[in-house]
Motif scaffolding. Sequence first.
Motif, PDB file in Angstrom:
ATOM      1  N   GLU A  83      50.621   1.914  44.571  1.00 50.33           N
ATOM      2  CA  GLU A  83      50.705   3.145  45.403  1.00 50.33           C
ATOM      3  C   GLU A  83      50.733   2.630  46.909  1.00 50.33           C
ATOM      4  O   GLU A  83      51.214   3.229  47.861  1.00 50.33           O
ATOM      5  CB  GLU A  83      49.917   4.127  45.173  1.00 50.33           C
TER       6      GLU A  83
ATOM      7  N   ASP B 272      53.378   3.254  49.685  1.00 51.75           N
ATOM      8  CA  ASP B 272      53.046   4.194  50.873  1.00 51.75           C
ATOM      9  C   ASP B 272      53.374   3.382  52.272  1.00 51.75           C
ATOM     10  O   ASP B 272      54.072   4.131  53.084  1.00 51.75           O
ATOM     11  CB  ASP B 272      51.398   4.547  50.914  1.00 51.75           C
TER      12      ASP B 272
ATOM     13  N   LYS C  62      57.588  -0.606  39.819  1.00 53.05           N
ATOM     14  CA  LYS C  62      56.372  -0.267  39.065  1.00 53.05           C
ATOM     15  C   LYS C  62      56.227  -1.319  37.750  1.00 53.05           C
ATOM     16  O   LYS C  62      55.109  -1.045  37.127  1.00 53.05           O
ATOM     17  CB  LYS C  62      56.170   1.389  38.720  1.00 53.05           C
TER      18      LYS C  62
END
Length: 478
Positions: A236, A240, A262
């Motif tokens: 993450e 971001d 992912k």
Amino acid sequence: MGGKTLFDKVWESHVIDSSLEKPLLFIDLHLIHEVTSPQAFSKLKEHGRSVRRPDLTFATADHNVPTKDRDNIRDLLAKKQVEFLVDNCKEQGITVYDLDHEDNGIVHIIGPELGLTTPGKTIVCGDSHTSTHGAFGSLAFGIGSSEITHVLATQTLPQSKPRTMNIHLNGTVPEGVTAKDIILKIIGEIGTNGGTGYVVEFTGEAVTNMSMEERMTICNMILEAGARSGMIAPDEKTFDYLKNKRFTPTDEDWEIAVRNWKQLYTDPDATYDQSITIDINELTPQVTWGTNPGQVVSINHTIPDPDIHQETSKRNAAKTALEYMELEALTNISNVNIDKAFIGSCTNARIEDLRSAAKVVKGYKVKPGIQALVVPGSYHIKRKAEKEGLDQIFKKAGFEWRDPGCSMCPGMNPDMAKPGERVASTSNRNFEGRQGKGAQTHLVSPAMAAAAAITGHFTNVQNWNYKDRGDQENAAIS
């Protein structure tokens, strides 16, 4: 069939032809600069070839450019190289960030900050520290001039498949210790040949807790342990960091990209060719004492005696290094004085690096007689730092605030040390003459370089007296 490592997944998705002696890989992103590309462009013209995918090639001028008086490049070779890069890029339709371009900066810094670097890509550049981009879960490595020509002409590259290594960082990072200290500790532990033939994946709680900028630092310098590249699985924090960058996908394409990214992790049942665990719970700031990054000690320790090495080659190498560095064994590293401090390079010239150094500097003055430089890694970083007032903190303390570029790191531009000058440097290499003929380089973190500039010697920032006000003069520092 066993699980796959992060490296396996990226490698296998880019192999065009595995039947060749060296598998042929498709290259997603090719970064070029003014020093290693001229020969490649000349070779391309010699064979009457054009650039196969100019849309996947991006250029910047960074290595031998001045970091002040940029409009007047006095070195004729450097000037010619920059002009040659710009002319060839325009001719071939390649995006180029020239010296006066708002996106100009060090090649391994602008790639991530513009969103050119994304998970799962194969990324190459005519620069050994291309491994920096592996912090995003990409497979990134440096290539030579003939390979640059091959990529320009075909957007592919023959490569022998490297082995895999896992370096697991056990523990939590102590206060005052940085990613630079961690990677120096790793190189000190495994040696400058410890990673030869491997792509290294970093794992562990410490890696998970690192910012993207810190992850880039450890991937950047794993080259100094001989590794082909370094990689960290995207998470993450990665997403971001990349969201809303100029070249990253948007809207629905972004969602699709993240779903694919992912999947880029090492499967639980996958195995590495080699695994190493390094404990960092008690780690302290590191300082190199010799002429390679593996010759390193804690700020609290003494310079080691060469006779501790049983191998004759290592013992002789240590003696030679001490002779070149003009140091005595068993001297406290904290008693070693410096002449210059350099905060910059593709290793440590990002905004977080400048913030950590400014925090140390605020309220102090550079010790008289020491030259201290701060060189942001890009114009984007420079503008952000100036918006935050970091430039004023540095300038008030007596640091020189420069334009972006590789600066003192490669020793191929005006920012070089003189023979016999000792440098506290945030760069990645401390080889003999790396920062100028006869220069003596010690690798440290940005905070440690800042502290050395103020005290005049290597100082443990874990004991630093941080000041809240910027108008106080120097105080005694332990």
